[in-house]
Design a protein around this motif. Structure first.
Motif, PDB file in Angstrom:
ATOM      1  N   ALA A 648      93.977  20.359  58.295  1.00  0.00           N
ATOM      2  CA  ALA A 648      93.085  20.367  59.456  1.00  0.00           C
ATOM      3  C   ALA A 648      92.059  19.234  59.373  1.00  0.00           C
ATOM      4  O   ALA A 648      91.764  18.564  60.377  1.00  0.00           O
ATOM      5  CB  ALA A 648      92.385  21.721  59.558  1.00  0.00           C
ATOM      6  N   LEU A 649      91.501  18.999  58.188  1.00  0.00           N
ATOM      7  CA  LEU A 649      90.539  17.909  58.027  1.00  0.00           C
ATOM      8  C   LEU A 649      91.190  16.553  58.277  1.00  0.00           C
ATOM      9  O   LEU A 649      90.607  15.671  58.936  1.00  0.00           O
ATOM     10  CB  LEU A 649      89.940  17.962  56.619  1.00  0.00           C
ATOM     11  N   LEU A 651      93.881  15.933  60.118  1.00  0.00           N
ATOM     12  CA  LEU A 651      94.168  15.802  61.545  1.00  0.00           C
ATOM     13  C   LEU A 651      92.893  15.573  62.352  1.00  0.00           C
ATOM     14  O   LEU A 651      92.865  14.772  63.298  1.00  0.00           O
ATOM     15  CB  LEU A 651      94.882  17.065  62.045  1.00  0.00           C
ATOM     16  N   GLY A 652      91.795  16.299  61.989  1.00  0.00           N
ATOM     17  CA  GLY A 652      90.532  16.114  62.708  1.00  0.00           C
ATOM     18  C   GLY A 652      89.996  14.706  62.551  1.00  0.00           C
ATOM     19  O   GLY A 652      89.533  14.088  63.511  1.00  0.00           O
ATOM     20  N   THR A 653      90.067  14.190  61.316  1.00  0.00           N
ATOM     21  CA  THR A 653      89.608  12.818  61.082  1.00  0.00           C
ATOM     22  C   THR A 653      90.454  11.820  61.851  1.00  0.00           C
ATOM     23  O   THR A 653      89.938  10.868  62.465  1.00  0.00           O
ATOM     24  CB  THR A 653      89.660  12.506  59.576  1.00  0.00           C
ATOM     25  N   TRP A 654      91.780  12.018  61.833  1.00  0.00           N
ATOM     26  CA  TRP A 654      92.676  11.087  62.538  1.00  0.00           C
ATOM     27  C   TRP A 654      92.419  11.113  64.040  1.00  0.00           C
ATOM     28  O   TRP A 654      92.387  10.064  64.695  1.00  0.00           O
ATOM     29  CB  TRP A 654      94.120  11.488  62.238  1.00  0.00           C
ATOM     30  N   ARG A 655      92.222  12.320  64.604  1.00  0.00           N
ATOM     31  CA  ARG A 655      91.955  12.419  66.040  1.00  0.00           C
ATOM     32  C   ARG A 655      90.609  11.795  66.394  1.00  0.00           C
ATOM     33  O   ARG A 655      90.459  11.143  67.433  1.00  0.00           O
ATOM     34  CB  ARG A 655      91.973  13.897  66.467  1.00  0.00           C
ATOM     35  N   GLY A 656      89.614  11.979  65.514  1.00  0.00           N
ATOM     36  CA  GLY A 656      88.311  11.349  65.768  1.00  0.00           C
ATOM     37  C   GLY A 656      88.414   9.835  65.779  1.00  0.00           C
ATOM     38  O   GLY A 656      87.814   9.159  66.633  1.00  0.00           O
ATOM     39  N   ARG A 659      90.067   8.769  68.961  1.00  0.00           N
ATOM     40  CA  ARG A 659      89.187   8.887  70.126  1.00  0.00           C
ATOM     41  C   ARG A 659      88.204   7.722  70.180  1.00  0.00           C
ATOM     42  O   ARG A 659      87.977   7.123  71.234  1.00  0.00           O
ATOM     43  CB  ARG A 659      88.430  10.227  70.062  1.00  0.00           C
TER      44      ARG A 659
END
Length: 669
Positions: A648-649, A651-656, A659
């Motif tokens: 999750a971390l 994926l969250g970092t990659w999506r940030g 963006r």
């Protein structure tokens, strides 16, 4: 068409497609199956496929299961619902593999119906549930020639051997001849043999003759089982001979066994350096006088094997815990071994599918020079060896692990009341497996090449009132007329009721593969190799290797301290015993209040203190095991959430990052 109508039509079309797909998969994909069980429980073995491949006539299998009655029964009956589904799925595989030669019919016999009447006529076992409802769970196999074979009841103790039982039913339905098995034993294996008068006397006293061992009852379901006397002169009308605990057999009986093997007779021998089952049950005082060992030295040597006296197989990693007395805590006994899959020869059908066999004080079998065989150090050995040595192949079947070793006692009486801690402390780990079972095949040579001398009545004696005996030499075959096979086990206790079975609501239940080992040996010597490949499937229990290592580590850490405390306790007990002995020799009045009483009190206090320390050490060892177990549990419980959190971390970092990259490009535009 508005959006709502399109959504409704889309949902309807999705449902139609889904149901159509399910129907297509059920009709066209019935043969496409995946068995994800660890032991491939729903995949027929090669042995079953070979039996089905030999079918030359249609077979009808009728599975009777009172499913409606089971729903009304107690929990012990409802338990069979899952068992029934397993049996039905397995029978469906028989139908699929047999190419139409096996037809399956599932029947729910209702009260007062024709089906219930048929089930009773076939001899299926009935369990009344209510005044009207009866529970049935059995199988009937019929051939087109009228042969009927049944499994009266799928008992829980046979759940591991369901495929074997079904395949045996089919195999015996098309081949009608039974093998003849003869059992020779110095133990009451066949049950207590009493006269009618003794039976009536025992009944008047509220006693019953001892029944046959459960392994004998199991053999009788498959073979014609007869008793072979221990003083027999000749063995005939037997296909397979089982010799159990041959204690002090006369020479003529050993000669009869020897000739039976030379004539091609198949033989299973169970000897034992210390047979616990041989203890006198009615008079325990005889235990100190009775020898509980058995051996066939001369025959074993002719077969190229040897079993030393008072020598036993041990393995620290296989040792099981047991309580010697009721008031003692269970302790690991180096001679009480729980053999695991690594202990069985996977290249031989007898042991290929075994997973768990328990043995008790099993002996050590070693290979020796065969009769006529010279040492390899002799330069002429290579030339003469092939000329005189029978072509025997000796294959270990049952062994310890590589860390196993042999251990000995000075006398078998030491094992009457063994000291588990002392035996474990004295045991030394080995570097290679120790054998407890052997398969010997080939052309045997006689153990009595010169024959034997027996006493017979003098045929020239004219006096009918005076029986005159003369010595006569009897000779027989010196070399086998055909290839033979012998299986030797160095333990007898593994087939006793106490080791191989347990009592339950439905009767005797099989424990592990103890009985399967002997049954496999009989099947193998009887020539039915296909059935051997089936017997033990599905009886595997996944070992807790990590937990076992944790316990072994904790035991190693405390072994030295426990051994030291036990030595102190033993020393204090010896000193106390000598003190009491010296006190008895003195005048009782002089003993009171003197130094001996004070020393005795001090020694008793030291013994209690040492026992308290021993309990503390064992308690700390248990705490250490629990601590390591809790750590392992915490790691296992935290592993999956930890992985999910890391993913999750990431994926969250990659999506940030994505963006911010998109916003940066949009602002530039």
């Amino acid at each position: 068409m508005n959006r709502t109508v399109r959504a409704v039509l889309g949902a309807i079309l999705i449902l139609i497609i889904a149901f159509s797909g399910i129907s297509i998969c059920q009709n066209l994909g019935g043969r496409v199956k995946v068995d994800v069980t660890d032991q491939k429980l729903y995949t027929l073995s090669d042995g079953t496929k070979a039996i089905l491949g030999r079918l030359n006539q249609p077979i009808k299998a009728r599975l009777y299961y009172a499913k409606t009655a089971a729903m009304k029964g107690p929990d012990q009956i409802r338990y069979f619902n899952n068992y029934y589904e397993f049996v039905k799925s397995l029978l469906a595989e028989y139908v699929a593999v047999s190419d139409g030669m096996v037809k399956l019919e599932v029947i729910d016999p209702r009260p007062f119906s024709v089906e219930e009447e048929q089930a009773l006529r076939y001899g299926l076992q009935r369990f009344p549930i209510t005044e009207e409802e009866n529970f049935f769970f059995g199988l009937v196999v019929q051939t087109q020639f009228g042969v009927e074979k049944t499994i009266p009841f799928f008992s829980p103790d046979r759940q591991n051997f369901v495929e074997y039982d079904i395949s045996y039913l089919i195999d015996t339905a098309i081949t009608r001849q039974k093998k003849r098995v003869g059992i020779m034993s110095s133990l009451p294996v066949m049950g207590q043999d009493v006269t009618d008068y003794m039976a009536r006397m025992m009944q008047m006293q509220g006693q019953q003759p001892d029944p046959p061992w459960t392994i004998v009852e199991q053999l009788r379901k498959k073979y014609e089982v007869t008793t072979v006397a221990t003083d027999v002169n000749e063995i005939n009308d037997v296909d397979i001979l089982i010799v159990i605990h041959p204690k002090n057999l006369p020479e003529q009986t050993q000669f009869a066994i020897d000739q039976f093997v030379l004539k091609g007779g198949r033989t299973i021998v169970c000897v034992d350096p210390h047979c616990v089952a041989d203890r006198p049950q009615r008079n325990p005082m005889q235990m100190t006088q009775q020898d509980q060992s058995s051996n066939l030295d001369r025959l074993l040597n002719a077969w190229g094997l040897d079993m030393a006296e008072n020598t036993f197989a041990g393995d620290r990693s296989l040792a099981m815990s047991a309580a010697i007395n009721r008031n003692q805590r269970p302790e690991k006994i180096i001679g009480y071994l729980n053999l695991n899959p690594s202990c069985f020869n996977r290249d031989k059908a007898v042991t290929a599918d075994l997973n768990q066999v328990r043995v008790l004080f099993a002996g050590v079998l070693k290979e020796t020079d065969l009769p006529g065989q010279k040492s390899d150090a002799d330069p002429n050995a290579a030339k003469e060896k092939d000329a005189v040595e029978p072509s025997l192949e000796r294959t270990p079947l049952v062994t310890t692990t590589a860390a196993g070793n042999s251990w000995s006692v000075s006398s078998s009486f030491e094992l009457m009341f063994p000291d588990p801690a002392k035996l474990m402390a004295q045991f030394m780990d080995g570097t290679k497996p120790v054998a407890m079972g052997y398969l010997v095949t080939g052309r045997f040579h006689s153990a009595f090449p010169e024959g034997i001398e027996i006493e017979v009545e003098d045929p020239n004696n004219d006096d009918p009132n005076d029986t005159k005996m003369i010595t006569k030499r009897v000779t027989g075959l010196k070399e086998a007329t055909e290839t033979g096979a012998v299986i030797v086990f160095s333990d007898v206790d593994f087939i006793t009721n106490q080791m191989a079975y347990s009592r339950s609501f439905f009767g005797s239940m099989v424990v592990g593969d103890n009985s399967a080992l002997l049954m496999n040996a009989v099947e193998d010597l009887g020539g039915s190799g296909d059935l051997i490949a089936i017997r033990s499937r599905g009886n595997f229990k996944r070992p807790f290797t990590v937990v076992d290592k944790i316990e072994e580590q904790a035991e190693r850490e405390s072994a030295d301290e426990i051994a030291l405390i036990n030595a102190q306790i033993e020393g204090f007990n010896q000193e106390l015993q000598s003190l009491v002995s010296s006190a008895k020799e003195q005048d009782q009045q002089a003993v009171i209040g003197n130094e001996i009483v004070r020393k005795k009190r001090d020694l008793e206090l030291k013994i209690r203190e040492s026992e308290r320390q021993l309990r503390d050490v064992k308690a700390k060892r248990r705490e250490r095991i629990d601590e390591l177990g809790n750590t392992l549990k915490a790691v296992n419980m935290g592993a999956v959430p930890g992985v999910i959190m890391v993913v999750a971390l990431v994926l969250g970092t990659w999506r940030g990052l994505r963006r911010r990259h998109y916003i940066s490009h949009a602002s530039d535009a």
